[in-house]
Design a protein around this motif. Sequence first.
Motif, PDB file in Angstrom:
ATOM      1  N   ARG A  28      45.966  40.629  39.417  1.00  0.00           N
ATOM      2  CA  ARG A  28      45.002  40.324  38.375  1.00  0.00           C
ATOM      3  C   ARG A  28      44.437  41.612  37.823  1.00  0.00           C
ATOM      4  NH1 ARG A  28      41.307  35.300  39.188  1.00  0.00           N
ATOM      5  NH2 ARG A  28      41.180  35.797  36.998  1.00  0.00           N
ATOM      6  N   ARG A  29      44.191  41.600  36.542  1.00  0.00           N
ATOM      7  CA  ARG A  29      43.577  42.766  35.911  1.00  0.00           C
ATOM      8  C   ARG A  29      42.197  43.023  36.480  1.00  0.00           C
ATOM      9  NH1 ARG A  29      45.089  41.351  29.647  1.00  0.00           N
ATOM     10  NH2 ARG A  29      47.207  42.135  29.723  1.00  0.00           N
ATOM     11  N   ARG A  30      41.484  41.962  36.819  1.00  0.00           N
ATOM     12  CA  ARG A  30      40.134  42.086  37.357  1.00  0.00           C
ATOM     13  C   ARG A  30      40.119  42.893  38.654  1.00  0.00           C
ATOM     14  NH1 ARG A  30      37.514  36.506  38.277  1.00  0.00           N
ATOM     15  NH2 ARG A  30      38.098  36.283  36.119  1.00  0.00           N
ATOM     16  N   ASN A  31      41.216  42.857  39.409  1.00  0.00           N
ATOM     17  CA  ASN A  31      41.280  43.609  40.660  1.00  0.00           C
ATOM     18  C   ASN A  31      41.318  45.113  40.441  1.00  0.00           C
ATOM     19  OD1 ASN A  31      41.277  41.210  42.035  1.00  0.00           O
ATOM     20  ND2 ASN A  31      43.492  41.144  42.273  1.00  0.00           N
ATOM     21  N   LEU A  32      41.578  45.550  39.222  1.00  0.00           N
ATOM     22  CA  LEU A  32      41.569  46.983  38.919  1.00  0.00           C
ATOM     23  C   LEU A  32      40.149  47.538  38.817  1.00  0.00           C
ATOM     24  CD1 LEU A  32      44.311  47.021  36.134  1.00  0.00           C
ATOM     25  CD2 LEU A  32      44.563  47.780  38.501  1.00  0.00           C
ATOM     26  N   LEU A  33      39.176  46.643  38.638  1.00  0.00           N
ATOM     27  CA  LEU A  33      37.789  47.072  38.456  1.00  0.00           C
ATOM     28  C   LEU A  33      37.095  47.255  39.798  1.00  0.00           C
ATOM     29  CD1 LEU A  33      36.818  44.581  35.624  1.00  0.00           C
ATOM     30  CD2 LEU A  33      37.442  46.986  35.369  1.00  0.00           C
ATOM     31  N   PRO A  34      36.355  48.339  39.973  1.00  0.00           N
ATOM     32  CA  PRO A  34      35.574  48.505  41.207  1.00  0.00           C
ATOM     33  C   PRO A  34      34.383  47.539  41.232  1.00  0.00           C
ATOM     34  CG  PRO A  34      35.220  50.362  39.738  1.00  0.00           C
ATOM     35  CD  PRO A  34      36.268  49.506  39.100  1.00  0.00           C
TER      36      PRO A  34
END
Length: 153
Positions: A19-25
């Motif tokens: 998921r793209r969201r997993n790239l965010l800290p």
Amino acid sequence: MEEKSTAFDEFDNYNSLTRRRNLLPVWIKIFLWIFLIGGTVSLILLMAGSFMTHVSLSIYGINADHPYSMTGLLISLLFLFKGIVAYGLWFEQKWAPQAAIVDAIIGIAVCIIMMAVIPFTSPKINFTIRLELIPLYFYLVKMRNIKKVWENI
């Protein structure tokens, strides 16, 4: 020969589960929720601002007492833009990292103007060091780093 695909083949492909969201800290995810709420409140204030007599608004050292003043509109628009960017990041829109980069640059520019220009042009405003510059810098760097990966997922 043609390979047959089953409904379970997507579970073997790990890229489809990323998921793209997993790239965010985590700290950006926390700020996303703050600005999702702030953007919603800003929208409500813009719609119902004529019914309110005193609303204290502030961001990046800009203060206003009413959403329909010039500074109040600026603050409301900044919060609304931040809310849109937060929406895009949380719901993994392709345009979100570029909008986040623009958001960070606008935030840094406004902080620098409020810190280095306005105190010397307005006698009512004193010089202050804007600590918002620290997380804005790291936000800008992180968004620039994940932009390519985000767009390719």
